[in-house]
Design a protein around this motif. Structure first.
Motif, PDB file in Angstrom:
ATOM      1  N   ARG A 159      -1.646  15.823  -1.329  1.00 18.75           N
ATOM      2  CA  ARG A 159      -1.581  15.052  -0.116  1.00 18.75           C
ATOM      3  C   ARG A 159      -1.507  15.765   1.072  1.00 18.75           C
ATOM      4  NH1 ARG A 159      -3.260   9.492   0.012  1.00 18.75           N
ATOM      5  NH2 ARG A 159      -2.728   8.755  -1.829  1.00 18.75           N
ATOM      6  N   SER A 212      -0.075   6.729   7.953  1.00 18.76           N
ATOM      7  CA  SER A 212      -0.413   7.040   6.300  1.00 18.76           C
ATOM      8  C   SER A 212       0.915   7.936   5.427  1.00 18.76           C
ATOM      9  CB  SER A 212      -1.609   8.159   6.050  1.00 18.76           C
ATOM     10  OG  SER A 212      -1.344   9.534   6.699  1.00 18.76           O
ATOM     11  N   GLN A 272       0.862  -1.288  -0.020  1.00 22.92           N
ATOM     12  CA  GLN A 272      -0.164   0.010   0.094  1.00 22.92           C
ATOM     13  C   GLN A 272       0.938   1.246  -0.037  1.00 22.92           C
ATOM     14  OE1 GLN A 272      -3.088   0.231   2.961  1.00 22.92           O
ATOM     15  NE2 GLN A 272      -2.600   2.258   3.252  1.00 22.92           N
ATOM     16  N   GLU A 310       1.259   4.022  -3.058  1.00 19.51           N
ATOM     17  CA  GLU A 310       0.931   5.490  -2.923  1.00 19.51           C
ATOM     18  C   GLU A 310       2.056   6.477  -2.986  1.00 19.51           C
ATOM     19  OE1 GLU A 310      -1.490   6.589   0.530  1.00 19.51           O
ATOM     20  OE2 GLU A 310      -2.292   4.558   0.697  1.00 19.51           O
TER      21      GLU A 310
END
Length: 368
Positions: A299, A281, A135, A139
């Motif tokens: 972002r 994150s 992930q 990203e």
């Protein structure tokens, strides 16, 4: 003179087993060229501070080295040789202490690769760790970062695959020579990486993977990167060595937390205690790269969490017992008190809604 022949003596020096990067640099500081080093007599080598004790062994290995065979093998393997004298030597790596004087590459290192993040962790990966590594790699890759890792099984493999799936560039730093690739199980993955990035090592083609080669190569993983993200690592993991190299090289260190009951998370938790940034994150990583904020306005704010679709009573009952760690089908049946058929039906509909993923061995996880 062809390109390889022009680097003959740089290559020759990588054939000397006891010539560490630090000793290589000592020699470069005391001689005008690699050729002069190669041709220096033992008496001269013994005069060099910091190298005298290695001079005799160096000369013995020098006598046995087959430079022509090495040049032939490099050509057969399709490798590019880059030295500290070359303009195309990676700039981030040039700045670290004891930078590798010689790099063997497959694929191409490009200017864009200066914007890189390393993702590392344990070989004994859990489903949670694999998913998180993929992930984050995906990203970060979609944002334009090159993903650097070590081609090992486990987290490294997940990071490379996450980048490739996102059509992002990725770089593999191997802990051996290209003729002795390790692990062999990632041979196909290496070919995929080379087609959309590069693989590199400081070791001559015939250098076998050893316990000492991996900690040494880890400084290249961190050296090429702006920061190192440790996803899953027990306390004895080599990933922690990479994190220590990163600190010495003034790179950022990030760690993903996990269960306090899991041995495979203890290294990450130790890093966090010692000052590594806890990461939940990609935004947490971008916050540390203040000079890049203008590039990543999309972002700057964390995206609003997706709203969970309405669930039937059956789906809600099953979803409530699932975790982000894998849960076996039989355990779900036991916890819910539902029949095997009802659980099968509920898991299928939850998977179709993107809320649950089936893993190997009839295990299921809740998706973030």
């Amino acid at each position: 003179m062809n390109a390889l022949e022009a680097k003959r003596y740089w290559i020759a020096l990588t054939l000397i087993p006891n010539l560490s990067p630090r000793k290589f640099h000592i020699l470069l500081e005391n001689f005008s060229s690699p050729q002069e080093i190669w041709e220096a007599p033992l008496t001269r080598l013994r005069e060099i501070p910091g190298f005298a004790e290695s001079a005799e062994t160096f000369c013995a290995h020098r006598e046995k080295a087959n430079i022509d065979r090495a040049l032939e093998q490099i050509a057969q393997l399709g490798l590019t040789v880059v030295t500290l004298d070359d303009a195309q030597y990676p700039e981030p790596l040039r700045a670290i202490p004891d930078a590798p004087p010689v790099l063997y590459l497959r694929g191409e290192y490009i200017e864009k690769d200066k914007l890189a993040v390393a993702i590392v962790g344990t070989r004994r990966v859990t489903a949670y760790g694999r998913r998180i590594a993929q992930q984050f790699a995906g990203e970060l890759g979609r944002l334009g970062f090159t993903i650097v890792s070590g081609l090992a099984e486990g987290i490294d493999t997940a990071a490379h695959r996450g980048a490739l799936k996102a059509n992002a560039r990725t770089i593999a730093i191997i802990g051996s020579g290209f003729a002795r690739l390790y692990p062999q199980s990632n041979k196909k993955l290496l070919e995929e990486i080379v087609s959309n990035g590069c693989a590199m090592t400081e070791f001559a083609p015939e250098v076998a993977p050893e316990k000492w080669t991996f900690p040494q190569r880890n400084r290249i993983i961190s050296g090429l990167s702006r920061g190192v993200l440790v996803v899953e690592a027990p306390e004895d993991s080599g990933a922690l060595i990479t994190a220590r190299w990163a600190l010495e090289q003034n790179r950022e260190v990030f760690a993903v937390p996990g269960s306090i009951l899991s041995e495979s998370q203890r290294g990450c938790h130790k890093l966090i205690k010692d000052g590594a940034k806890l990461v939940e994150s990609v935004t947490d990583i971008l916050e540390e790269f203040k000079d890049l904020r203008a590039l990543f306005t999309v972002r700057r704010e964390k995206p609003a969490p997706a709203k969970k679709p309405p669930l039937s009573p059956l789906e809600e009952k099953i979803f409530s017992v699932l975790e982000f760690e894998p849960t076996h089908f039989d355990e779900i049946v036991g916890k819910t008190g539902l029949s095997v058929g009802e659980v099968s039906e509920g898991l299928l509909t939850l998977a179709l809604q993107g809320l649950v993923q089936e893993l190997e061995g009839k295990h299921y996880v809740k998706l973030p």
